[in-house]
Design an enzyme around this catalytic site. Sequence first.
Site, PDB file in Angstrom:
ATOM      1  CB  SER A  38      43.452  51.390  78.930  1.00  0.00           C
ATOM      2  OG  SER A  38      43.681  50.419  77.933  1.00  0.00           O
ATOM      3  CE  LYS A  88      47.426  41.430  76.790  1.00  0.00           C
ATOM      4  NZ  LYS A  88      47.413  41.906  75.392  1.00  0.00           N
ATOM      5  CD  GLU A 100      34.097  27.359  71.302  1.00  0.00           C
ATOM      6  OE1 GLU A 100      34.454  26.685  70.319  1.00  0.00           O
ATOM      7  OE2 GLU A 100      32.926  27.709  71.503  1.00  0.00           O
ATOM      8  CB  ALA A 151      54.025  32.655  69.607  1.00  0.00           C
ATOM      9  N   GLY A 153      50.229  35.849  74.426  1.00  0.00           N
ATOM     10  CA  GLY A 153      48.776  35.967  74.455  1.00  0.00           C
ATOM     11  C   GLY A 153      48.220  36.843  73.345  1.00  0.00           C
ATOM     12  N   GLY A 178      59.547  26.642  70.505  1.00  0.00           N
ATOM     13  CA  GLY A 178      58.470  25.745  70.895  1.00  0.00           C
ATOM     14  C   GLY A 178      57.123  26.446  70.920  1.00  0.00           C
TER      15      GLY A 178
END
Length: 306
Positions: A38, A88, A100, A151, A153, A178
């Site tokens: 970045s 994150k 949202e 799984a 962020g 999980g």
Amino acid sequence: MGHTGRYPEVTSPLTSPLPTGRTRTLGIIGDPVHHVESPRLWGEQFAATGVDALCMPIEVGADDLALFLDAARRWRNLIGLIVTMPHKVAAYSLAHRTTERARRIGAVNVLRVDPRDSCWVADMVDGVGFLDAFEQAVGPVRGRRVLVVGAGGAGTAIAFALGDAGVATCDIADVDGGRSDALVAGLRADGVDSRSTAPRGRGYDILINATPSGMRPTDPLPIDLAGVTRATAVADIINRAGGTRLLDAAGAIGCTLFRGRQMSQGQIAAQGEFFGILPPVGAARGSGAPVPGGSQANPPWDTKVC
């Protein structure tokens, strides 16, 4: 805390003007940050657009994240923060206002301070950044069979973006069963065909590594490529100069490759719109992310006390 001694004492030629007293800062926080692209990508963007700003890598440990963010919201010439691994999910819990989309994912990767009250507002653009860049470089994902490994962020954001784009299936593999099951349940609730599975690539059209595995050359392959053919596209979100073992192995098969740098480039538009330093281009579709200063009367965000 403090200097870790992991970085060689070398300097690089300057590729952008020296900062001045008016220069603003865009930070990228993570642990580690030696691999991030970045600063260079945003440096090129600032130079091309004439914005007097720089992008600074900031290594912050998990135990210090809350203290750092509390102090950083008083940083007056801070444009905002890009959030990378492993912060994150934690940054989501520390943000005062979230979109949202971020609430759906439970993680954020961009933070900025609302100048009206010094509260952190946050969004998650990993998914739309990945999807926009992937479809431009590789092709449409609609109707494709996809395996996402990881799984966390980023993986969650990518999986939901793929579901929104109409993939045929989006299966999930994660060392934490999980966490994998929870993401699968969320995708199924949105009408996406999904199941928890092992990280085996055979039978899929698209394979995506959204785990940290690949930051070091000695890391094991995050996906078993046995039976994978050149018809499969393989993506690795690790932004590491020289590539990763997964991409090297997939390239040897003849697969179409999608690199972490391409994802980072794809996020520039959405990040810039969120920070208010690039014009809106629609990349942050469906986010409801307001521009600095709060132009929306009723922004769709969850609010906590600052």
